[in-house]
Design an enzyme around this catalytic site. Structure first.
Site, PDB file in Angstrom:
ATOM      1  N   ARG B  16     -12.829  -6.405   4.680  1.00 22.18           N
ATOM      2  CA  ARG B  16     -12.813  -5.767   6.016  1.00 22.18           C
ATOM      3  C   ARG B  16     -14.230  -5.399   6.438  1.00 22.18           C
ATOM      4  O   ARG B  16     -14.574  -5.461   7.621  1.00 22.18           O
ATOM      5  CB  ARG B  16     -11.889  -4.550   6.056  1.00 22.18           C
ATOM      6  CG  ARG B  16     -12.312  -3.416   5.167  1.00 22.18           C
ATOM      7  CD  ARG B  16     -11.495  -2.150   5.415  1.00 22.18           C
ATOM      8  NE  ARG B  16     -11.720  -1.189   4.330  1.00 22.18           N
ATOM      9  CZ  ARG B  16     -11.582   0.118   4.456  1.00 22.18           C
ATOM     10  NH1 ARG B  16     -11.222   0.641   5.601  1.00 22.18           N
ATOM     11  NH2 ARG B  16     -11.786   0.916   3.432  1.00 22.18           N
ATOM     12  N   SER B  43     -11.163   2.262  10.485  1.00 24.10           N
ATOM     13  CA  SER B  43     -10.577   1.663   9.276  1.00 24.10           C
ATOM     14  C   SER B  43     -10.722   0.140   9.274  1.00 24.10           C
ATOM     15  O   SER B  43     -10.959  -0.466   8.231  1.00 24.10           O
ATOM     16  CB  SER B  43      -9.089   1.999   9.170  1.00 24.10           C
ATOM     17  OG  SER B  43      -8.888   3.384   8.995  1.00 24.10           O
ATOM     18  N   GLU B  64       0.793  -0.563  19.316  1.00 25.61           N
ATOM     19  CA  GLU B  64       0.503  -1.948  18.946  1.00 25.61           C
ATOM     20  C   GLU B  64       1.127  -2.965  19.897  1.00 25.61           C
ATOM     21  O   GLU B  64       0.569  -4.044  20.107  1.00 25.61           O
ATOM     22  CB  GLU B  64       0.957  -2.231  17.505  1.00 25.61           C
ATOM     23  CG  GLU B  64       0.121  -1.566  16.427  1.00 25.61           C
ATOM     24  CD  GLU B  64       0.450  -0.105  16.217  1.00 25.61           C
ATOM     25  OE1 GLU B  64       1.471   0.373  16.775  1.00 25.61           O
ATOM     26  OE2 GLU B  64      -0.290   0.589  15.499  1.00 25.61           O
ATOM     27  N   PHE B  89       1.038  -3.033  10.569  1.00 25.01           N
ATOM     28  CA  PHE B  89       1.289  -2.476  11.906  1.00 25.01           C
ATOM     29  C   PHE B  89       1.103  -3.548  12.977  1.00 25.01           C
ATOM     30  O   PHE B  89       1.821  -3.576  13.971  1.00 25.01           O
ATOM     31  CB  PHE B  89       0.363  -1.292  12.178  1.00 25.01           C
ATOM     32  CG  PHE B  89       0.458  -0.223  11.125  1.00 25.01           C
ATOM     33  CD1 PHE B  89       1.684   0.086  10.553  1.00 25.01           C
ATOM     34  CD2 PHE B  89      -0.668   0.445  10.695  1.00 25.01           C
ATOM     35  CE1 PHE B  89       1.780   1.053   9.568  1.00 25.01           C
ATOM     36  CE2 PHE B  89      -0.575   1.409   9.713  1.00 25.01           C
ATOM     37  CZ  PHE B  89       0.645   1.722   9.139  1.00 25.01           C
ATOM     38  N   HIS B 115      -6.235  -4.110   5.520  1.00 19.93           N
ATOM     39  CA  HIS B 115      -5.404  -3.354   4.577  1.00 19.93           C
ATOM     40  C   HIS B 115      -4.198  -4.177   4.131  1.00 19.93           C
ATOM     41  O   HIS B 115      -3.075  -3.687   4.039  1.00 19.93           O
ATOM     42  CB  HIS B 115      -4.954  -2.017   5.188  1.00 19.93           C
ATOM     43  CG  HIS B 115      -6.095  -1.094   5.503  1.00 19.93           C
ATOM     44  ND1 HIS B 115      -7.020  -1.366   6.478  1.00 19.93           N
ATOM     45  CD2 HIS B 115      -6.472   0.071   4.945  1.00 19.93           C
ATOM     46  CE1 HIS B 115      -7.922  -0.405   6.515  1.00 19.93           C
ATOM     47  NE2 HIS B 115      -7.628   0.481   5.588  1.00 19.93           N
ATOM     48  N   ASP B 123      -2.176   5.019  -0.440  1.00 16.99           N
ATOM     49  CA  ASP B 123      -1.422   5.264   0.800  1.00 16.99           C
ATOM     50  C   ASP B 123       0.008   4.740   0.711  1.00 16.99           C
ATOM     51  O   ASP B 123       0.874   5.153   1.483  1.00 16.99           O
ATOM     52  CB  ASP B 123      -2.137   4.639   2.001  1.00 16.99           C
ATOM     53  CG  ASP B 123      -3.236   5.545   2.543  1.00 16.99           C
ATOM     54  OD1 ASP B 123      -3.246   6.739   2.181  1.00 16.99           O
ATOM     55  OD2 ASP B 123      -4.077   5.061   3.313  1.00 16.99           O
ATOM     56  N   GLN B 127       2.053   1.365   4.246  1.00 16.77           N
ATOM     57  CA  GLN B 127       0.784   0.876   4.808  1.00 16.77           C
ATOM     58  C   GLN B 127       0.422  -0.513   4.276  1.00 16.77           C
ATOM     59  O   GLN B 127      -0.619  -1.052   4.620  1.00 16.77           O
ATOM     60  CB  GLN B 127      -0.368   1.834   4.449  1.00 16.77           C
ATOM     61  CG  GLN B 127      -0.010   3.293   4.528  1.00 16.77           C
ATOM     62  CD  GLN B 127       0.301   3.749   5.939  1.00 16.77           C
ATOM     63  OE1 GLN B 127      -0.538   3.655   6.824  1.00 16.77           O
ATOM     64  NE2 GLN B 127       1.525   4.223   6.162  1.00 16.77           N
ATOM     65  N   ARG B 173      -8.643  -3.942   2.044  1.00 19.78           N
ATOM     66  CA  ARG B 173      -9.284  -2.635   2.140  1.00 19.78           C
ATOM     67  C   ARG B 173     -10.397  -2.444   1.108  1.00 19.78           C
ATOM     68  O   ARG B 173     -11.469  -1.945   1.422  1.00 19.78           O
ATOM     69  CB  ARG B 173      -8.229  -1.542   1.942  1.00 19.78           C
ATOM     70  CG  ARG B 173      -8.805  -0.135   1.877  1.00 19.78           C
ATOM     71  CD  ARG B 173      -7.702   0.908   1.724  1.00 19.78           C
ATOM     72  NE  ARG B 173      -8.276   2.244   1.633  1.00 19.78           N
ATOM     73  CZ  ARG B 173      -8.660   2.817   0.497  1.00 19.78           C
ATOM     74  NH1 ARG B 173      -8.540   2.166  -0.650  1.00 19.78           N
ATOM     75  NH2 ARG B 173      -9.163   4.039   0.504  1.00 19.78           N
TER      76      ARG B 173
END
Lengths: 276, 320
Positions: B16, B43, B64, B89, B115, B123, B127, B173
């Protein structure tokens, strides 16, 4: 950009309503009543001097945009675009037939001049925001109109879009809610009563007018007023009748909603006689 | 012990981070590039771009559905929108918007799922994007890319933005091992042979490429020579590389940080079945959700290790 007089607009709306009925009856399926309710607004947009467009240059970056978020009402869009010269009235008689680009819901990849592929409710206003943001970024002064259904307002995405259009102060965006009072299985107030749209949408920071949407005079007046607002997005709650002006025929058939059903040949003839 | 350590691969940056660096650099060159953010830019690493080009960065809030359709509208006007959110998401929450506002109209939107995988760690499963590749691959005309390290991600980001059409780019991530030198060559749809071998092939992407390299190292003393292929582009898939690997090595193991169904393994198996059927084995998250925990502990517990890949090689090779 054609700019017809009020009387000419009323006549043009009749022509478009006749086409809606003819093409859906020929297709044997489709949503004539959802299209009829919206015919006055769509006629005013394409022929009342509100949208700059050239059917020969459908990708002109400066064109005004119309996105039909309630995609099932595409017979009204195809009919208006045929009258505007994007294609012929013979072409749209192929509505919903295998191989025809006049599909059951709008497909922008197959028809230049169609601004968005819609049919999954709730997405058109967000797409319109994308057009409006791009216009502001590029310093172009085109306007983006998006027509939604009142049943479509059940979709959460619409409310996400309302909030974000306010954030970016999109004075180049107008949402028109064709509030015809019905959705698939019944009256909108019975399915999911969202109560009055105007105070809700005003609370999202929009300029809102509520009008009689099958009254061409009121439609033209409201579109002019909307065009005069430049610092915030504008909404027209267009209160219409689903199936206007042939609702008595539908009531006689025992189904005033008549959702997603074409008229029989007999019913179509009676409807065409009423429209005149 | 981190993935790649067996083979002496050092730890590099998270993919990322590499995506965010590349995006920032490309922003200076490509003025049509815009970002549309669902309030996770710090993030997803689109934040540096947004700070450098505030007029080309839109944060529409935690929404989203709207996010993806707004990007569709921007793309219809010639912009090149980059939509980055957590893989789950973005791909799961906005799937219909991706279908109708991006894939069906074939609009030039760059979807970036960050992620991804179980290695996000503490998390937890809500997630973790582990269905995302299956969802992305189901969409006609969408190119699906899963780079394995930072250098490759920088080049992949550039290639994805230069490509005219919808893209799903998947990044992770945490830090991952370095496979490639900076400025490595990268071509969409063209697999990279990381290591030559003759007895079996391990096809992997994402952080599992490092595990594949380690597994190949572990297989050496067993007398099994492993080819390792980085299949960073799942769609369109490099059929030639897969068919050649099957024909030349006779056994194929696929390793990915994704659910068993609908990911890289399924895509490779289709090609193998259609071209050169050989014994296959699959290392993935399985048909289950994971849990919270430290990233390395999760990879170990859910079987995404050099050892599990090595065992899969032995098993597939033994069935030749």
């Amino acid at each position: 950009m054609p700019e017809l007089s009020l009387d000419e607009l009323k006549d043009k709306a009749k022509v478009i309503r006749r086409l809606i009925i003819r093409i859906t009856t020929e297709a044997g399926s489709g949503h004539p009543t959802s299209s009829l309710s919206a015919a006055d607004v769509v006629t005013a947009l394409y022929f009342g001097g509100f949208m700059a467009y050239d059917p020969q240059k459908p990708h002109d970056p400066d064109r005004d945009r119309f996105i039909l978020s309630k995609g099932h009402a595409c017979p009204v869009l195809y009919s208006a675009m045929a009258e505007a010269g994007y294609f012929s009235t013979d072409d749209i008689m192929t509505l919903r037939k295998l191989g025809s680009p006049w599909e059951g819901h709008p497909n922008m990849r197959r028809l230049p001049g169609i601004e968005a592929s819609t049919g999954s409710l709730g997405q058109g206003l967000s797409l319109g925001i994308g057009h409006a943001l791009a216009g502001k970024m590029d310093g172009r002064d085109y306007h983006t109109y998006v027509m939604l259904g009142d049943g479509e307002m059940d979709e959460g995405q619409v409310w996400e879009a309302l909030a974000s259009a306010h954030k970016y102060a999109l004075g180049n965006l107008t949402a028109i809610i064709d509030q015809n009072g019905y959705q698939q299985t019944g009256a909108t107030k019975d399915v999911l009563d969202l109560t009055e749209f105007q105070p809700k949408i005003e609370a999202f920071g929009w300029h809102v007018q509520t009008i009689a949407g099958n009254d061409m005079d009121a439609v033209v007046t409201a579109l002019k007023a909307a065009r005069g607002i430049s610092d915030q997005p504008t909404c027209i709650v267009s209160q219409t009748q689903k199936g206007y002006p042939v609702v008595p025929l539908l009531e006689a058939e025992g189904d005033p909603n008549y959702h997603g059903k074409p008229f029989s040949k007999k019913l179509a003839e009676a409807a065409l006689a009423i429209i005149g | 012990m981190h993935l790649g350590e067996v083979s002496g691969l050092s730890m590099g940056a998270a993919t990322r981070d590499a995506f965010g660096e590349a995006l920032l650099a490309l922003g200076a060159i490509n003025k049509a590039l815009v970002t549309v953010d669902g309030d996770v830019g710090n993030s997803t690493r689109t934040e540096p771009f947004a700070k450098a080009y505030p007029d080309r960065a839109f944060n529409v809030g935690i929404a989203e559905s709207n996010l993806v359709s707004v990007a569709g509208g921007l793309a219809a006007c010639g912009k090149v929108p980059v939509v980055a959110s957590f893989a789950c998401f973005l791909m799961d929450n906005a799937f219909d918007q991706i279908r109708m506002s991006v894939a069906f109209p074939q609009l030039n939107v760059k979807l970036v799922g960050t992620h991804a995988g179980i290695s996000i760690g503490e998390d937890g499963p809500s997630q973790m994007g582990i269905e995302d590749v299956a969802l992305a691959c189901s969409l006609p005309g969408v190119t699906v890319v899963v780079p394995s390290d930072a250098a490759c991600t920088r080049e992949a980001t550039r290639a994805c933005i230069e490509h005219d059409g919808p893209i799903y780019l998947r990044v992770g991530r945490g830090k991952v091992a370095t496979i490639y030198p900076d400025g490595c060559s990268f071509e969409l749809g063209k697999a990279i042979t990381v290591r030559e071998g003759t007895d079996a092939t391990i096809i992997a992407n994402g952080l599992m490429v490092a595990a594949a390299v380690d597994a190949a190292t572990l297989c050496e003393p067993l007398g099994i020579s492993c080819r390792v292929i980085d299949l960073h582009t799942i769609k369109p898939i490099d059929r030639d590389a897969i068919a050649a690997a099957a024909a030349e090595t006779g056994a194929i193991v696929v390793a990915e940080e994704h659910l068993h169904h609908g990911g890289l393994g399924a895509a490779v198996a289709q090609v193998v079945g259609e071209t050169t059927p050989v014994p296959m084995a699959f290392i993935d998250v399985g048909d289950q959700y994971a849990e919270s925990g430290d990233p390395q502990g999760l990879l170990d517990k859910y079987g995404l290790t050099a050892e599990t890949v090595m065992e899969a090689v032995k098993q597939a090779h033994g069935r030749k």
